[in-house]
Every structure is written in structure tokens, then in C-alpha cells.
Write a protein that holds these residues in place. Structure first.
Motif, PDB file in Angstrom:
ATOM      1  N   SER A  12      -9.080 -20.818   2.542  1.00 10.08           N
ATOM      2  CA  SER A  12     -10.153 -19.910   2.930  1.00 10.08           C
ATOM      3  C   SER A  12      -9.646 -18.870   3.925  1.00 10.08           C
ATOM      4  CB  SER A  12     -11.310 -20.707   3.543  1.00 10.08           C
ATOM      5  OG  SER A  12     -12.378 -19.860   3.894  1.00 10.08           O
ATOM      6  N   GLY A  13      -8.792 -19.296   4.860  1.00  4.88           N
ATOM      7  CA  GLY A  13      -8.203 -18.349   5.807  1.00  4.88           C
ATOM      8  C   GLY A  13      -7.407 -17.268   5.103  1.00  4.88           C
ATOM      9  N   ILE A  14      -6.634 -17.664   4.096  1.00 11.41           N
ATOM     10  CA  ILE A  14      -5.854 -16.683   3.335  1.00 11.41           C
ATOM     11  C   ILE A  14      -6.781 -15.781   2.525  1.00 11.41           C
ATOM     12  CG2 ILE A  14      -4.128 -16.397   1.517  1.00 11.41           C
ATOM     13  CD1 ILE A  14      -2.921 -19.079   2.466  1.00 11.41           C
ATOM     14  N   TYR A  15      -7.836 -16.375   1.943  1.00 14.72           N
ATOM     15  CA  TYR A  15      -8.807 -15.566   1.189  1.00 14.72           C
ATOM     16  C   TYR A  15      -9.378 -14.449   2.061  1.00 14.72           C
ATOM     17  CZ  TYR A  15     -13.232 -14.023  -0.687  1.00 14.72           C
ATOM     18  OH  TYR A  15     -14.258 -13.215  -1.102  1.00 14.72           O
TER      19      TYR A  15
ATOM     20  N   GLN B 267     -10.824 -14.344  -8.371  1.00 15.06           N
ATOM     21  CA  GLN B 267     -11.507 -13.048  -8.512  1.00 15.06           C
ATOM     22  C   GLN B 267     -10.920 -11.999  -7.584  1.00 15.06           C
ATOM     23  OE1 GLN B 267     -15.808 -13.112  -8.611  1.00 15.06           O
ATOM     24  NE2 GLN B 267     -15.934 -11.004  -7.879  1.00 15.06           N
ATOM     25  N   ILE B 268     -10.616 -12.387  -6.337  1.00 11.35           N
ATOM     26  CA  ILE B 268     -10.052 -11.376  -5.435  1.00 11.35           C
ATOM     27  C   ILE B 268      -8.622 -11.024  -5.860  1.00 11.35           C
ATOM     28  CG2 ILE B 268      -8.991 -12.808  -3.601  1.00 11.35           C
ATOM     29  CD1 ILE B 268     -10.461 -10.879  -1.621  1.00 11.35           C
ATOM     30  N   GLY B 269      -7.938 -11.974  -6.508  1.00 11.91           N
ATOM     31  CA  GLY B 269      -6.633 -11.652  -7.094  1.00 11.91           C
ATOM     32  C   GLY B 269      -6.780 -10.597  -8.180  1.00 11.91           C
TER      33      GLY B 269
ATOM     34  N   PHE C  55      -6.346  -4.916 -10.150  1.00 10.52           N
ATOM     35  CA  PHE C  55      -6.976  -3.650 -10.535  1.00 10.52           C
ATOM     36  C   PHE C  55      -6.485  -2.515  -9.636  1.00 10.52           C
ATOM     37  CE2 PHE C  55     -10.552  -0.681  -9.765  1.00 10.52           C
ATOM     38  CZ  PHE C  55     -10.658  -0.136 -11.036  1.00 10.52           C
ATOM     39  N   LEU C  56      -6.381  -2.779  -8.314  1.00 15.29           N
ATOM     40  CA  LEU C  56      -5.908  -1.761  -7.388  1.00 15.29           C
ATOM     41  C   LEU C  56      -4.441  -1.421  -7.655  1.00 15.29           C
ATOM     42  CD1 LEU C  56      -6.803  -0.012  -5.043  1.00 15.29           C
ATOM     43  CD2 LEU C  56      -6.141  -1.830  -3.477  1.00 15.29           C
TER      44      LEU C  56
ATOM     45  N   VAL D 165      -0.052  -9.424  -3.035  1.00 12.68           N
ATOM     46  CA  VAL D 165      -1.404  -9.828  -2.650  1.00 12.68           C
ATOM     47  C   VAL D 165      -2.167 -10.394  -3.846  1.00 12.68           C
ATOM     48  CG1 VAL D 165      -3.628  -8.988  -1.814  1.00 12.68           C
ATOM     49  CG2 VAL D 165      -1.524  -8.210  -0.718  1.00 12.68           C
ATOM     50  N   SER D 166      -2.072  -9.734  -4.986  1.00 13.78           N
ATOM     51  CA  SER D 166      -2.770 -10.194  -6.183  1.00 13.78           C
ATOM     52  C   SER D 166      -2.267 -11.568  -6.621  1.00 13.78           C
ATOM     53  CB  SER D 166      -2.576  -9.177  -7.311  1.00 13.78           C
ATOM     54  OG  SER D 166      -3.184  -9.631  -8.509  1.00 13.78           O
TER      55      SER D 166
END
Length: 492
Positions: free
Chosen positions: A298-301, A373-375, A380-381, A466-467
Motif C-alpha cells: 500500500s505504501g508503494i501504491y 490498474q495504476i500500473g 498509458f502515460l 513505475v508501470s
């Protein structure tokens, strides 16, 4: 040596309100909404205040240092909540801690709005750090008291709406302060944040009398014989901060790294203390073991998510054209798309959890979904930043990225709060919430370090790292969901 047995307080279910939620959830949610309005209203324009030139009303700090300051500030805000949780558990009742914190935060925003330059910045941010530390964990603990004894389904729904209030404040705050900054200047934006915090204070004063009795109790009172030791430690800590600041050991370029280290030390101390305490039972200890991977991931998220205030803010100043005809799109509005997406999707997800009931995904699975999902968001970025080369990235595409990244928070943030308030040992109830908020301290300070890394390597390489991090960690949680879930359910 005799051991004093703690008799657990009688659990009295809070009656349902008109919305069907336990009575008191909405009062705390609206208080939190206004507090988050002020916090994110400031956060939305803070990085740009540091990055913008003097002619544009900023402080003209170079990007790596600005990222470090923003990340360290965010980390310090959440790190201070460890102290606030301890005080709310040992010295001052949670209800009173929230009131004290609200007054201090209000003062901090007022200082930022009227005192120019680095003096106003430093004094204002320190006050906000201390005040938020007193308020944040204790108000969450009060919500835990309100939903105490209710089913896991009702708890998750209550915390989802509480978290939605957080995100509403996170949306409306930057929208209004960003517009004010765009039209009249940064200090007017800071002043609007101060008004929002005053709203939180008023809302809380109105609802204080209706809080559960347990909110007025000190859960684990500190023996008076230990008061002198606590005072000595406090004086020594203040002296240490003064020394490392005046001697140059603590600088803008190492603030984020220092805050990350402190957050990890605090987390390790909490876990060791709880796991070795005689007041913690065997089944409670098993639940803590199950929570440890969720804490770290969670911290990494949040480190990935909070880059909107560091690396992405730098990207915005360098590669986003804010001109739409003769009008300049307020820069703070870009980051607002992230919590707005979370606000809009929360009712849908909450209804889904309610409909699925016992068939809904486990907390571990939900965390895994959020990380994957954040990956995807950073993938996308990576694609759009590579496709555009050195040209400007279209504003619409960076807004879409914010939507994808921000909506993933509903799978991590509220679920982490719900899990922490349920699986925590009875003798460490408030402090367990403080430990959960350390994930935000880790995330904020990590985002500062990531922002500094962003200034040193090429964008495609950075976004690939990051992804991949989001994808790998999410898959690991999905693979390990059954054994972790078994540990989290021990004794429940």
C-alpha cells in the motif's frame, strides 16, 4: 509482578441513520471533507508555488528540490499521525485530539495565506503537519467506534462513503484554490484553503456531542510516572530537528529520503511493539503478520499515486500547454481529475460490494486490482509520452491518465482503513489506524524521491519502471491472496 487485565468496553451498536449507515458516519465524513478540502486545496497548488518563477508569484525552486520538499511535506503530514495516534491512545481522548488538530491546521493555513516567502511557507507547513497529525488518525478511530460491532459489509460500505467524502474534498479543494490562484495569485488560494479548514472546525464542533462515549475515553492511559520521560523525549526531538536544520544536515534535496527513512523506522517500531506485546493475543499477532505485506504494498501504491504532486507536476510544467484560446486552464485542475474519478466511481463500487455480499473479492484481491490498474495508468502515460516525442502532450490525454490512476484508489484506500480498524489488537486500536496512515507517509515521501529520479533519467525509462512496479506487486498479491486472507481472518 501482577498484570492488570483490561476489561473491554461494552460494544453498543450505533443506530442506523436515514441513509442506512450507522448514525454519526456522515457527520465525521463532512468534517473530513472540509479538512481534506483545505489539505488538497493547498496540495494542488503547492508544487507549482515552488516551481513557478518569481514573476509568476512562485519561489523559483529547481525541480528536484521542489519534488523533495513536496514529497517530504506530504510524508511528514502522515508521519505526524503516528504521534497523534499515540497521544489519542495514551494521553488525550480522540475527540479532544481532533478539536486541537483542527485549530492548529486552521492557524497554519492562515499563516501561509498572509506571510510571504520562505518564512510563511516553513511556518505554515509545520503547523499543518502538527495539526493534521493530531486530527487525522483520531477522526478515523472515531468512525471505527461508530461502526464497531457492525458486519464487515456494513463497515466496508461506511468506510467507502467516508473515503468518498475525503475525495470530494480532494476534488473541490484544488478546483476552487486552483481557480483562485489562477485569477488572483497563490496567497489568495492559500486563504481559500484556510476558509475550508474553518468549515471543518465548525462542522466538528456541531457534531461533537453526538459522538460515541468511547471517543471521549483514553483507551490505554499512560501512567503518570512516565510523564517526565515523555516530556524529555519531546524536548530532545525538537532540539534534534533544530540542530540538523541549522547545521545543513537536513536539506531540500534529502528531505524526502529522510522522511521515508523515518516512516520505515516508525512502521518497524510499531510492528515490533505490537507483535511482542503481552497484551496482544496469538490470533491478533497472526492478523498483524497478514497485514504486513498489505502495509508495504500500500505504501508503494500511494508512492505511485502521489506522483501527481511531484513527477507529474514537473511533467505538467514542462510538457502540457495550458492555453485554451485566450484562457489559461488552471494548473491545479489537472491533478483534480484523479480524486474526482475516485469520487464518481465510489458509489458504483460500494453498491457492487453490497450486492455481492460475501461473494465480493477479499481485501487482498482488491489491493491487487488497485496496483494493477495504476500500473496500467503509467503504461498509458508511457505510450502517450513516447508517441508525442518532445512535443506538448495534449491536455485531454493527461486528464485521462489522471482518471485511470485516480479511480484505482477505491480498491486500496478505503479497504486499508476498513482492514486496519478491524484486525488491529484491542490494546492498540488508535495506533493501528496510525500505522495504516504510515502507508501514506511512505507513499508521499517516496513520491518525492521518484520526482527527483524523474529529473535524472529519460521519461520512457522512468514510466516503464513505475508501470512494471504496479503490475508485479499487484500480481504477487493476487497469487498470495488465500494465505494472506487466512491470516487476516484469524480469530474473527
Amino acid at each position: 509482578m501482577t498484570q492488570t487485565l483490561q476489561v473491554p468496553h461494552e460494544v453498543k451498536l450505533s443506530p442506523p441513520g436515514r441513509s442506512g449507515l450507522p448514525r454519526g458516519v456522515w457527520s465525521m465524513a463532512f468534517t473530513e471533507l472540509w479538512e481534506r478540502y483545505s489539505f488538497y486545496g493547498l496540495q494542488g497548488i503547492l508544487a507549482f508555488y515552488l516551481l513557478y518563477s518569481l514573476a509568476d508569484g512562485g519561489l523559483a525552486i529547481e525541480p528536484a528540490s521542489a519534488a523533495g520538499i513536496v514529497g517530504a511535506y506530504g510524508g511528514a503530514v502522515y508521519l505526524a499521525q503516528v504521534l497523534g495516534a499515540w497521544l489519542g491512545d495514551r494521553l488525550i481522548a480522540p475527540k479532544t485530539m481532533v478539536l486541537i488538530g483542527a485549530f492548529i491546521i486552521t492557524a497554519g493555513h492562515i499563516v501561509l495565506s498572509i506571510v510571504p516567502g520562505f518564512l510563511g511557507l516553513g511556518a505554515g507547513l509545520i503547523l499543518i503537519v502538527l495539526g493534521t497529525g493530531a486530527l487525522k488518525t483520531n477522526i478515523t478511530s472515531i468512525v471505527g467506534f461508530i461502526v464497531e460491532g457492525h458486519s464487515q459489509q456494513q463497515r466496508d460500505v461506511s468506510f467507502s462513503y467516508f473515503y468518498m467524502a475525503i475525495n470530494i474534498g480532494a476534488v473541490v479543494g484544488p478546483l476552487t484554490t486552483g481557480w483562485m490562484q489562477n485569477e488572483y495569485g497563490f496567497h489568495w488560494g492559500f486563504g481559500l484553503a484556510a476558509i475550508g479548514m474553518a468549515g471543518a472546525l465548525v462542522q466538528y464542533l456541531v457534531s461533537m456531542k453526538k459522538l460515541p462515549a468511547h471517543a471521549s475515553e483514553i483507551n490505554n492511559p499512560l501512567p503518570k510516572s512516565r510523564y517526565p520521560l515523555v516530556a524529555l523525549v519531546a524536548v530532545a526531538a525538537v532540539a534534534l530537528v533544530i540542530v540538523v536544520t541549522t547545521t545543513g544536515l537536513l536539506r531540500a534535496d534529502n528531505l524526502a529520503k529522510t522522511t521515508t527513512t523515518l516512516a520505515l523506522i516508525a512502521a518497524a517500531a510499531y510492528f515490533i511493539t505490537m507483535c511482542t506485546s503481552k497484551k496482544v493475543t496469538t490470533v491478533e499477532r497472526r492478523r498483524l503478520y497478514g497485514y504486513l505485506p498489505l502495509f508495504l504494498f500500500s505504501g508503494i501504491y500511494f508512492g505511485l499515486l502521489f506522483q501527481k504532486f511531484t513527477a507529474i507536476s514537473i511533467l505538467i510544467t514542462e510538457r502540457i500547454d495550458l492555453q485554451i484560446g485566450d484562457w489559461t486552464f488552471p494548473v491545479a485542475w489537472i491533478t483534480t481529475a484523479s480524486p474526482l474519478a475516485a469520487v464518481l466511481i465510489t458509489p458504483l463500487i460500494a453498491k457492487l460490494w453490497h450486492k455481492l455480499g460475501d461473494k465480493q473479492p477479499s481485501p487482498v484481491t482488491k489491493f491487487g486490482i488497485g496496483l494493477i490498474q495504476i500500473g496500467c495508468a503509467y503504461l498509458f502515460l508511457l505510450i502517450i509520452s513516447t508517441a508525442t516525442g518532445n512535443a506538448y502532450i495534449p491536455l485531454a490525454l493527461i486528464l485521462l491518465f489522471m482518471v485511470i490512476a485516480g479511480s484505482s484508489e477505491v480498491f486500496v484506500g478505503p479497504i486499508g482503513l476498513s482492514v486496519a480498524t478491524k484486525i488491529g489488537p484491542k490494546s492498540f486500536r488508535s495506533q493501528m489506524v496510525g500505522l495504516n496512515f504510515l502507508t501514506l507517509a511512505l507513499g508521499s515521501s517516496l513520491s518525492g524521491q521518484l520526482g527527483q529520479l524523474f529529473t535524472k533519467i529519460e521519461s520512457p525509462q522512468y514510466f516503464m519502471i513505475v508501470s512494471s512496479t504496479g503490475f508485479v506487486l499487484g500480481l504477487l498479491l493476487l497469487i498470495g491472496r488465500k494465505p494472506l486472507g487466512k491470516l487476516l481472518r484469524s480469530g474473527l
